[in-house]
Design an enzyme around this catalytic site. Structure first.
Site, PDB file in Angstrom:
ATOM      1  N   HIS A 123       0.852  -1.273   0.071  1.00 16.64           N
ATOM      2  CA  HIS A 123      -0.041  -0.034   0.073  1.00 16.64           C
ATOM      3  C   HIS A 123       0.659   1.234   0.078  1.00 16.64           C
ATOM      4  CE1 HIS A 123      -0.544   0.271   4.518  1.00 16.64           C
ATOM      5  NE2 HIS A 123       0.540  -0.160   4.432  1.00 16.64           N
ATOM      6  N   GLU A 124       0.000   2.399  -0.531  1.00 21.96           N
ATOM      7  CA  GLU A 124       1.046   3.713  -0.470  1.00 21.96           C
ATOM      8  C   GLU A 124       1.968   3.570  -1.575  1.00 21.96           C
ATOM      9  OE1 GLU A 124      -1.134   5.867   0.710  1.00 21.96           O
ATOM     10  OE2 GLU A 124      -1.900   4.736   2.343  1.00 21.96           O
ATOM     11  N   GLY A 125       1.671   2.958  -2.251  1.00 26.33           N
ATOM     12  CA  GLY A 125       2.824   2.816  -3.716  1.00 26.33           C
ATOM     13  C   GLY A 125       3.659   1.472  -3.552  1.00 26.33           C
TER      14      GLY A 125
END
Lengths: 617, 617
Positions: B456-458
């Site tokens: 998550h978040e890239g």
């Protein structure tokens, strides 16, 4: 039409093109079999695996379906019963056994390839027959005729299941410290009888309601004249302890004094009931009116551990196979997902429509790594399965060599698939992105399942000690020489192939370094200092073995004739072979360079882990 | 007495000895704070984390306690409500905000160290305030006064929680392809008003019943005059979409047209409700009688993404912090287990009593690796938190440098803890053996929780592209020069210390190689060929940064004065410092050699992943 869990061409390449199954089938022992009967067995195994094992993979993982206790009896998901009945129906329990025991007398290589499909479909359900086969093999080799008839034959029919009871709550990896006592109790038609008292932990299939009976193989110690147990592993003996006493026992038909004290709730592998078993509680079941689990000794007093190693070594190869297949299934799921999922676009095509993510180089990297790990791991375990056949049934003059090489490779075949199959599952999740982290997709379960494999049947650390200690430092070097000889044969072929010649050079240098390192360690002495580096040694050795196997597969893939190929048209077959070459190239480009790092660590023999005061943690 | 989830000396060393918090507190912005107020905050955070977050860590993971939908409303475990109320009570929601917004105006470094304790105790519950803080920070910086008052201030009080709504089912990592539409709908006291229509996936805290309201920050596209959405990221605008419309809105008090279309069932992080949200369904809620989720634009049309990056960059550091703390907690649990568990004996003591497993070299190796990964990851994220303070509140002449270095390090601070914190959790399980694989011990949950962080978040792949593309190949080299300058300062000190001089040499050579590689890649051109190697570049860079940070910590640990030390007697402090030096040595002996492998892979720029025909998978 049912899609088998393993692509037929993947198995066909390994068995026929690479491992030359035909030459195994030429052994007199396998004369009843042919390529046709083998392919038929693999085909039906694939179908039954898909139709009965894969179908409950997810269900057996669910909280509400985990093994649970009802009035002292473990209940497992009914779908597992049905799957194992189907497994028995097609003769899979009997497959690896000799005809004299009612077996199909198939090569271990073929049995392993068939099992690969069941494990790819459902590794937790496959654990029951895997343990049962190992149990029965030990019995037919070491037990008396009465025990074979009463215990092993029903296992070979798939009516009884088997377990191995080694670990105790206070002694997992350290069998020298087991405290289960076996007190002599006369004898009957099944042989020397004992009463067992103790607790056994981590017993897979320790109880379940899918088989008519359960045959426990239990390590315990017979007290000496002073009533004390002999310290160390030399005090260990082996006993057959049926859940329900079998024909020939004075207590035939009575429930034995073995009770489930608890079930372990695991991160994965949830379909496999894993139990804490109490032997000889004397509270609930008292065969003949007395406390103590009735057991029959197999082998001499104090000779239990070497005998048990027959089953343990087979279990280690099976763990490797299961780990490989978990990695394999995740890889195939990731490929399918990457072909379907459209997202982003390459640098050169900004503004265009999103492309399938399989077209992103980094996704291909994730897939190539999985391919190299999973297919490589499968190749390694099948190579070892072939060595089992060579050892037992091959030309007499080659048997010692096969046994020696198998001993050297067993810690690798257990560990490498476990560590790198798990790594493959990690990458399969990554390919799926956020979806892969949800329970809607199988890859998260594959990852949880595979996390067990570096632990059970000897942790990675234990395998490292085995490889470096028993198989290397305390070995005369014969098995390493055999391995090197086989590697040289691969190098000779690879050097003639322009696409592979560079890799051959790298492999040659790598193994020369390993040879020099081993000589250096032996000369240096102070085994404790070397053994502190056993795990990186195992890592290096494992990757170097895998580099050899990938190069060898690439040689074969490059050398196959162009015409008359199985499974699909020329384009499909060409792509298949290109895939093998790409995986080999990937392994040499990105994995083999790690070997030098590990060898460097081993060679320096840093004293850090030995001298560091743990108060600093 | 409550044991805090993070040892006070671990935080104290990083904040006071290493990161010189005193010099931050000397900034005018932090003049209300002192070492005493900071230590008091950290102390109470540790106690509340232990007493309210840790206590429901296991419960929130259980199947029967997962977030679930009741009549369209997500319900989460009541213990989470209570924990977050306690969190609000001690001012943690307000901690990082300026006094003008009701905040405590604490340095980001201190806030992060406090959050570290909550994350170590319960990462899933910590996600709610983490997102809320990022959300409110964006608002106070970019939103109008009315929105700040109506939305941000209640978040800073801990009454409202916030989310970030970026991904859509068809576009996870690829924001250019989002399809949520924002149609102009006049304006009211909150500013330019829109109606939003679309679906947002993976929304953590997307719905829950712990806060009075939820403030969604939503990326969407405003249709052009032709009614079509602008392609690419330049069409993206940012909107504030409250679950219940807030004061100042024409529809204040009405339920907005945002509904939970589904909950994701995850491998871990289960306490964090993760939702698929539908905006503008028009079926259940119709503010003002019309379909469409009412939202207020923040920033100009088409300027949404750069603004959102404020929150995203903060979220990336938070992910790194959470991953570090999962690794940290597993490490501490493994140390405790290894001290208690007795099994086996060293080679030299065959026949003796079993020893604590912490006395086996291979177990110490597993623990040293965890220490190097977990404490190193925490050090990295706190270093970045200090850069945030330097950038926003430090001497004006240093702010640009801090911002530039922070930009370069953010992809590392997100990824390195995620990858290696997870590796640490893997090793924590291994130390526990079979027990670590059961749900009776927390390490298996830590491992499952941490598996989210590389996603998550890239994803790790996305962070690699950011580091190599935007931060390296398309950068003028200034940020790398700043980093190298700081590394040189460490080298200057390390060279004077005999125990560290060799490591200084290795680090110098490593960074020279990275510099040469970057120059080589820039000169070679063909960015696509370089970017195909972005992930190994990130791996190499990350390990090289960590080597620097470990050397720098070792320099400090070697240079502390002998007297007047906090936390325990001299022996304990001496062991603590020896531990830091050992972790540094471990990192240089066994981890830094990997860097050359990765750099070699990047430098060769193999075309395999670009040219391989995926038909071969």
């Amino acid at each position: 039409m049912t899609t088998p869990p393993v692509r037929p061409r993947d198995l066909g390449f390994l068995l026929h093109d690479w491992l030359k199954l035909d030459s195994l089938l030429a052994y007199p022992h396998f004369q009843e079999h042919s390529r046709e009967t083998v392919d038929a067995m693999l085909d039906i195994a694939g179908r039954v695996a898909a139709d009965t094992f894969l179908t409950h993979y997810k269900a057996a993982d669910q909280y509400q379906h985990e093994p649970h206790l009802v009035e002292g009896q473990v209940r497992i998901l009914p779908a597992i019963h049905q799957a194992l009945a189907a497994f028995a129906e097609i003769g899979m329990f009997a497959a690896p056994f000799d005809a004299e025991f009612g077996g199909l007398q198939l090569p271990q290589l073929v049995y392993s390839a068939a099992m690969a499909q069941f494990m790819a479909a459902n590794v937790a359900t496959s654990a029951y027959p895997m343990l049962t086969a190992g149990n029965a093999k030990l019995l037919v080799r070491y037990a008396n005729e009465a025990l074979v008839k009463a215990c092993a034959l029903p296992e070979i029919e798939g009516r009884y299941f088997g377990t191995m009871c080694l670990s105790e709550p206070q002694a997992g990896s350290s069998l020298a410290d087991i405290a289960t006592r076996a007190v002599p109790d006369g004898s009957d038609d099944l042989g020397a009888r004992y009463r067992l008292f103790g607790n056994k932990m981590w017993i897979s299939g320790g109880d379940q309601d899918a088989s008519a009976n359960i045959i426990h193989l239990v390590l315990a110690k017979v007290p000496g004249p002073d009533g004390k147990l002999v310290a160390g592993t030399q005090g260990i003996s082996l006993f057959v302890v049926p859940k329900v006493l079998v024909e020939g026992s004075e207590y035939a038909g009575q429930r034995n004094d073995v009770v489930v004290a608890g079930l372990n709730h695991k991160m994965g592998y949830r379909g496999t009931a894993n139990c804490l078993l109490n032997f000889g509680e004397g509270a609930r079941h008292r065969p003949g009116g007395e406390a103590g689990a009735v057991g029959y000794r197999v082998g001499g007093v104090g000779q239990g551990l070497p005998i048990m190693f027959l089953m343990m070594n087979e279990a280690r190869l099976s763990v490797g196979l299961g780990a490989a297949m978990l990695g394999y299934r995740g890889y195939r799921l990731a490929v399918d997902y990457a072909r379907d999922r459209r997202q982003g676009r390459p640098l050169a095509a900004r503004g265009g429509a999103p492309v399938a993510i399989i077209d992103h180089p980094d996704v291909r990297r994730l897939l190539l790594a999985q391919k190299a790990y999973a297919e490589g791991a499968l190749a390694l375990v099948l190579y070892c399965a072939r060595l089992v056949d060579e050892e037992l049934h091959g030309p007499v003059e080659g048997r010692g060599e096969a046994a020696s090489l198998l001993g050297l490779l067993t810690p690798i075949a257990k560990t490498w698939p476990s560590e790198w199959g798990l790594a493959a599952n990690d990458l399969a999740i990554q390919v799926h992105g956020g979806y892969g982290y949800t329970r809607d997709f199988d890859v998260e379960q594959l990852y949880r399942d595979n996390r067990l494999n570096p632990i059970h049947e000897g942790t990675t650390g234990i395998q490292g000690l085995d490889l470096m200690g028993r198989k290397t430092l305390r070995d005369d070097g014969a098995s390493l020489a055999i391995l090197r000889h086989r590697i040289n044969a691969t190098l000779d072929r690879a050097r003639d192939l322009p696409a592979l010649a560079d890799f051959a050079h790298v492999l040659d240098v790598t193994w020369a370094r390993i040879g020099a390192l081993v000589a250096h360690l032996k000369a240096a002495g102070d085994d404790a200092a070397s053994l502190a580096q056993a795990t990186p040694f195992l890592s290096a050795f494992g990757h170097a073995v895998m580099a050899w196997l990938w190069l060898d597969q690439a040689v074969v893939a490059s050398s196959l004739p162009d015409g008359g190929l199985p499974d699909g048209g020329d384009a499909e077959e060409a792509a298949f072979r290109a895939g093998k070459l790409a995986a080999c190239r990937f392994f040499f480009e990105t994995e083999v360079p790690r070997v030098d790092v590990w060898l460097g660590i081993v060679g320096r023999r840093s004293d850090l882990t030995q001298t560091f005061d743990p108060a600093g943690f």
